[in-house]
Structure formats: structure tokens, C-alpha cells
Design an enzyme around this catalytic site. Structure first.
Site, PDB file in Angstrom:
ATOM      1  N   LEU A  76       0.817  -1.220   0.000  1.00 40.15           N
ATOM      2  CA  LEU A  76       0.000   0.000   0.000  1.00 40.15           C
ATOM      3  C   LEU A  76       0.849   1.268   0.000  1.00 40.15           C
ATOM      4  CD1 LEU A  76      -2.178  -2.086   0.662  1.00 40.15           C
ATOM      5  CD2 LEU A  76      -3.047  -0.583   2.425  1.00 40.15           C
ATOM      6  N   TYR A 149       0.680  10.471 -11.782  1.00 41.26           N
ATOM      7  CA  TYR A 149       0.261   9.492 -10.772  1.00 41.26           C
ATOM      8  C   TYR A 149      -0.382   8.278 -11.444  1.00 41.26           C
ATOM      9  CZ  TYR A 149      -2.342   7.423  -6.911  1.00 41.26           C
ATOM     10  OH  TYR A 149      -2.862   6.543  -6.003  1.00 41.26           O
TER      11      TYR A 149
END
Ligand code: UDP
Length: 327
Positions: A76, A149
Site C-alpha cells: 500500500l 500518478y
């Protein structure tokens, strides 16, 4: 199971750590505290089976040891939040691309299962909703840093699937849509903690653009349940899954609901995108997941609707303010 959670001091990582400990797994969290906060896991420190390391995923020596000692990696750790992406694109690209490379390389060294956190940003500005896992992505030009991103996470997905195909690494890719809940920070742009903080402080709620862009918000506990179900399911290996709710709301309507549910007297201010982010900023108009693939495999449904989510965030921010006042 012995789980390693990279980014385990973050919003989602800390909720995942709680869920795994609750079912009896051992949990090690690795986090460099760049956006995560140790406060998010402090309450877990005394728990049997919990360990932490404050270090970056780019440190391959540490990663090697932690990966060799675990059974599964929940990856994560990432630089997230649209504002952060626009402000600090070098950090975003390096963390998301180089960091994931280390995770996959060490995972492959010991053949450990990797659950890769990805994002609905990879669909880009396509307006063909709902998005299915095998739909085309529509990204903007490289001159608009927002898309860095999406590209970095798409590259993470390519790398994970390549390791799976070529090196038989067990991987599962989870594409998160807008996830919210207690402990999420508004510092990096996320709209719900922002609006709730503004409403509780009696400040104007800052709606960007005309506010007609839509999102589907999912409670973090529901997302964590989906992630764990995918991690446990052998048929998920080598696959990509959307995780998100189908309750679509405009950002303007969201602001109105936050004001109503918190009993705030704040007004709504409209801020042009170029002022909120940077000149030429491109937003997505609609972002809605198709979750039939996830539902067919693990029977997942979200339990909290948007009002339930907003109440939970409002209550937790009120409680934080009370605690801060007492300190
Ligand atoms: N947004 C807003 N005001 C804020 C923060 C965000 O209107 O103070 C908008 C943002 O432009 C986007 C939506 O809310 O259209 C969701 O933003 P967020 O950063 O939470 O997630 P995104 O979906 O952009 O990844």
C-alpha cells in the site's frame, strides 16, 4: 498468516492492520512516515503479533528481511493525493515506480504473494462509465503533472502482471476508487476530510470547478474487507479488481450533505481549478466502478452508504477535536 503491510501507518494500511490482527494474523507494518502517521498504529503496538519498522520500501536490505519473514505482502506504500501529485511529482514517480520495483523483486525472491494497491486514476479522463477492469485508459499529456500518478500506478500494474506471467509471482491487483473513513487526512487533497474539517470549523467549503464532477465514495472498512477476501481467494491470482461503491454524487451535492449532516452554518465557495491546483489542471468528470468481477468472485457489497460514511467521518473528527482540546 504473517502479513507485511507497506504503507501500514497510512489511512488504509492502518485499517487493514487492525482487520488482519482481529482475525489472528501476525502483522508487520513498514512505513517511512512521509504521508502516514505513527499515531494511526500507536494503539496496535501493545498487541501480540504486531511489529513495525519505520523505513522506506526503497531500502532493499530491510525489505529483503521483512519479505523473507512474511507469508503475504500488502503493498500500500505510495505517494497519493492529487495535491501532492501536482506539488511534488518527483517524489510521486520515484516512490511509486522504484518502490514497487523493490517490493516485486523481493517478493519474487521468496515467492511471496503480493497484493498491489492500485487506483481508479488509471482509467484517466474516460467518460465511459462504469469502468470495467479491461477498459482502455484515457490519460492526458505528460505536460500535465496530474497524469504522472496514473502513469506511475499503471506502470506498477504492468510490472506486477509481468512478474506474475514471467516469474510466476503470485499477485493480485486491487484498483481502489475514492475510499474514505476515520484517520484520512485532508492535507493531500482528499475531499471528504477537507469538507468535514471546513464544516466543523465554520469555514467555507471549497468546491473546485463547477462542482458537477462526480465520485463514488466507499467506506474504508468495506474496502479492507474486499482486499482481504481477494488476498484469500486463489482464483484472484494474476487478476485486476475494481473496489468501490456505485453511489454516485456530485461534489456540489456532497458539500451540501456535509453541511446538513454536521449542522454547520458554513457556506460553499467555488474555486477555479487553476487556483486550486495549477494552470491547465484536468479533472475527471465522472468516476464510477463496475464491480461485477469482484462481486462474482467474493460476493462483496458495501455496508455503509454515503450518509453513513459522512456521519462516521464527522463523528471521528469531532472526537479528535475534543481530544486535541483536552491535551
Ligand atoms: N475537491 C474539491 N474541493 C476540495 C478537494 C477536492 O472540490 O477541497 C474535488 C476534486 O477537484 C475532485 C473531487 O473533489 O473533483 C475528489 O477529489 P479527491 O482529491 O478527494 O480525489 P480524486 O477523485 O481527485 O482522486
Amino acid at each position: 498468516m504473517r502479513a507485511l503491510i507497506t504503507g501500514g501507518c497510512g489511512f488504509m494500511g492502518s485499517h487493514l492492520a487492525e482487520a488482519l490482527l482481529a482475525r489472528g494474523d501476525d502483522v508487520t507494518v513498514l512505513d517511512d512516515l512521509s504521508t502516514g502517521r505513527f499515531e494511526n498504529v500507536r494503539h496496535l503496538v501493545p498487541r501480540a503479533g504486531f511489529r513495525f519498522a519505520i523505513e522506506t520500501i526503497a531500502n532493499e536490505t530491510v525489505m529483503d528481511r521483512l519479505v523473507s519473514e512474511c507469508d503475504i505482502i500488502y503493498h500500500l506504500a505510495a505517494a497519493v493525493g492529487v495535491e501532492l501529485v501536482v506539488r511534488d511529482p518527483v517524489h510521486v514517480l520515484e516512490t511509486n515506480i522504484k518502490g514497487t520495483e523493490v517490493v516485486l523483486r523481493t517478493g519474487a525472491r521468496y515467492r511471496k504473494k503480493v497484493i498491489l494497491a492500485s487506483t481508479s486514476e488509471v482509467y484517466g479522463k474516460s467518460s465511459r462509465v462504469p469502468f470495467r477492469e479491461d477498459d482502455d485508459g484515457t490519460l492526458g499529456p505528460t505536460t500535465r503533472s496530474r497524469w504522472s500518478y496514473a502513469c506511475s500506478k499503471a506502470m506498477d500494474e504492468f510490472m506486477a502482471l509481468a512478474y506474475h506471467k514471467q516469474l510466476a509471482l503470485p499477485v493480485v491487483i486491487a484498483r481502489f476508487f475514492n475510499t474514505v473513513g476515520p484517520r484520512q487526512s485532508g492535507r493531500y487533497g482528499m475531499v471528504i476530510p477537507r469538507f468535514v474539517r471546513q464544516a466543523l470549523d465554520g469555514e467555507p467549503l471549497t468546491v473546485y470547478g463547477d462542482g458537477q464532477q462526480t465520485r463514488c465514495f466507499t467506506f474504508v472498512g468495506d474496502v479492507v474487507r474486499a482486499v482481504v477476501a481477494l488476498a484469500d481467494h486463489p482464483a484472484a491470482l494474476g487478476q485486476v479488481y475494481n473496489i468501490g461503491s456505485s453511489e454516485e454524487v456530485t461534489i456540489e451535492d456532497l458539500a451540501g450533505r456535509v453541511i446538513a449532516l454536521s449542522g454547520s452554518e458554513s457556506r460553499i465557495d467555488h474555486i477555479p481549478y487553476h487556483q486550486a491546483y495549477e494552470a491547465g489542471f484536468e479533472d475527471m468528470l465522472r468516476r464510477v466502478p463496475d464491480t461485477s468481477k469482484l462481486r462474482a468472485l467474493v460476493g462483496w457489497q458495501p455496508t455503509l452508504d454515503l450518509d453513513g460514511i459522512l456521519r462516521s467521518v464527522i463523528d471521528s473528527m469531532r472526537a479528535e477535536s475534543v481530544l486535541a482540546g483536552e491535551r
